[in-house]
Design an enzyme around this catalytic site. Structure first.
Site, PDB file in Angstrom:
ATOM      1  N   SER A 250      89.120  84.054  27.256  1.00  0.00           N
ATOM      2  CA  SER A 250      89.104  83.145  26.110  1.00  0.00           C
ATOM      3  C   SER A 250      88.559  83.871  24.890  1.00  0.00           C
ATOM      4  CB  SER A 250      88.211  81.948  26.411  1.00  0.00           C
ATOM      5  OG  SER A 250      86.881  82.416  26.568  1.00  0.00           O
ATOM      6  N   LYS A 251      89.030  83.396  23.752  1.00  0.00           N
ATOM      7  CA  LYS A 251      88.647  83.984  22.466  1.00  0.00           C
ATOM      8  C   LYS A 251      87.145  84.040  22.259  1.00  0.00           C
ATOM      9  CE  LYS A 251      91.851  81.864  19.594  1.00  0.00           C
ATOM     10  NZ  LYS A 251      92.398  81.315  18.386  1.00  0.00           N
ATOM     11  N   ARG A 252      86.456  83.033  22.791  1.00  0.00           N
ATOM     12  CA  ARG A 252      85.014  82.965  22.536  1.00  0.00           C
ATOM     13  C   ARG A 252      84.287  84.140  23.199  1.00  0.00           C
ATOM     14  NH1 ARG A 252      83.045  79.060  25.176  1.00  0.00           N
ATOM     15  NH2 ARG A 252      85.035  78.423  26.053  1.00  0.00           N
TER      16      ARG A 252
END
Ligand code: GLU
Length: 473
Positions: A250-252
């Site tokens: 995920s981007k986070r």
């Protein structure tokens, strides 16, 4: 039969590392089988559509060298390759299924469906759609009269649907647990399931290799193939890329846009090599191998399913390996020069630039580190760290003599510089560790730099002497 593979990304945002990963395996399978690799754009979901996303997917594939044989860009005999340009086609197939009794018109409103869904959830079963039991002629009459209807798949109420996946034991899905999925919406737009299956069939796809997250859709696809009377393609669901905590990437927690890696100066070869090791290990234990070698050694059946971790450190390690062990010095120089030009940094590709690159190649893993680590090569206005300041202050009295010594060296090569330091230290009864660090601090403003004699030889006598003299003041 030759192998036809595809990727079918939806243009909904940044070009994702997951698309590159699945693209790599599909590209390779097609190449091995002397077949074709297709890129199809699945843009049926207009709410999530991002206009420039498609173009950026093409650019990513091109950067990686995973050029499709057929795509909206290349064209091909099975086009168009954008689902939005194929809309006319899907309705016909959906209506064919209705005519054959494998699908039905459904008239439930959104509110009715919500109520039905709640009731079904409370009882722990899938939703029972009342329209399923309408008499087909009556349903057809309502549609002909202009009533809004979707077309739903008529999933058998009993039995099971088995998904055969090349990487797994057969997966058994109970039909009573599968929803009567919408195939065609009231506005005539197909859903993913219908468009995906129809296109895979019409484009002659033999192997559907995609991410694990699509496994639950696959029984619906299998039912569709059967309803149409078409043979199923081979399915293989690749393990999902994971963050280091094993959650889905995920981007986070990880940059997921391939453009980010491009901007950081990662090499496409290193990215491909790294992605190939996600779920697959070279049988001879090779860690560093190129796309051609991957093609020779890879077998789909050897993919392992334990969640592969997309580790930034490992990717950087690969990149460093490519810089140091795979590319030639000339390649590194040229590509770094191009990279900097892309960042609007103009440095002449001259002997000085090449010498700095040679010096820094062992000390960087990605190109973006190059300028960060080398400000003192390009300007007299380089930053000086606190540590460097302290080192300079502690040796103010030594610096003028050192500058004089270097100024008068007959030859300003690294070997002579090294010898000069050794002689100086001995004469003064000092350790080299007292003599060299302040010089490094003076000429580079940092205590972290390449080997000092090499550094000085590269900077050149004039710069070096001037900087030491300036620091001594
Ligand atoms: N459009 C789907 C996606 O965005 C395709 C999934 C598949 O490969 O069937 O990944």
């Amino acid at each position: 039969m030759s192998v036809v593979t595809r990727i079918a990304p939806s243009p909904t945002g940044d070009p994702h590392v997951g698309t590159a990963y699945i693209g790599l395996f599909n590209y390779t399978l097609a190449r091995q089988g002397g077949g074709k690799f297709i890129l199809r754009i699945e843009d049926t979901d207009r709410n999530r559509y991002v206009p420039d996303s498609e173009k950026r997917i093409f650019q990513m594939m091109q950067w990686l060298g995973l050029t499709p044989d057929e795509s909206p860009l290349q064209g091909g005999p099975n086009g168009p390759y954008r689902q939005s340009e194929r809309f006319g086609l899907y309705g016909e197939y959906a209506r064919q299924l209705v005519a054959d009794g494998h699908a039905y018109y459904a008239f439930e409103t959104a509110e009715e469906l919500t109520a039905l869904r709640e009731a079904a959830q409370a009882e722990g079963r899938v939703i029972a759609v009342p329209s399923r039991d309408l008499e087909p002629g009556a349903a057809q009459a309502r549609v002909t009269a202009g009533e809004a209807a979707v077309i739903r798949l008529k999933v058998p109420r009993e039995g099971e649907t088995v998904v055969h996946d090349r990487l797994r034991d057969p997966i058994h899905f109970q039909n009573r647990e599968i929803d009567d999925k919408v195939l065609l919406k009231a506005d005539g737009f197909p859903t993913y399931h219908l468009a995906n299956v129809v296109d895979d069939r019409l484009m002659g796809v033999t192997h559907v290799v995609r991410a694990e997250e699509w496994i639950t859709s696959t029984p619906i696809h299998v039912l569709l193939y059967r309803a149409f009377g078409w043979p199923e393609p081979a399915f293989a669901h690749m393990p999902l890329l994971r963050n280091s905590d094993k959650s889905k990437i995920s981007k986070r927690k990880n940059p997921t846009s391939v453009e980010w890696y491009q901007q950081q100066g990662f090499l496409p070869e290193a990215m491909l090599n790294f992605l190939a090791t996600m779920g697959w290990t070279h049988p001879d234990g090779l860690e560093v191998f190129d796309l051609a070698e991957f093609g020779r050694a890879f077998r789909l059946e050897d993919v392992t399913l334990g969640g592969p971790v997309f580790s930034q450190e490992k990717l950087r390690w690969y990149n460093g390996k490519y810089l140091r062990e795979v590319l030639t010095e000339e390649d590194v120089t040229r590509r770094l020069h191009d990279f900097l030009a892309g960042q609007k940094v103009t440095l002449p590709n001259d002997a000085y630039f090449r010498a700095v690159v040679r010096l820094m190649t062992p000390r960087m893993e990605v190109f973006s580190e190059f300028l960060e680590k080398t400000p003192y090569f390009w300007s007299e206005e380089y930053p000086v760290t606190e540590k460097a300041q302290v080192a300079i202050e502690g040796a103010r009295d030594l610096l003028p003599d050192l500058a004089g010594r270097l100024k008068n060296l007959p030859d300003f090569g690294a070997a002579d510089i090294r010898a000069a330091f050794a002689a100086f230290a001995q004469e003064r009864g000092l350790k080299l560790g007292k003599v060299m660090p302040p010089v490094r601090a003076a000429v580079a403003g940092t205590m972290e730099s390449p080997d000092l004699p090499d550094l000085l030889a590269t900077l050149g006598r004039d710069r070096v002497v001037a900087r030491i003299e300036r620091a001594a003041q």
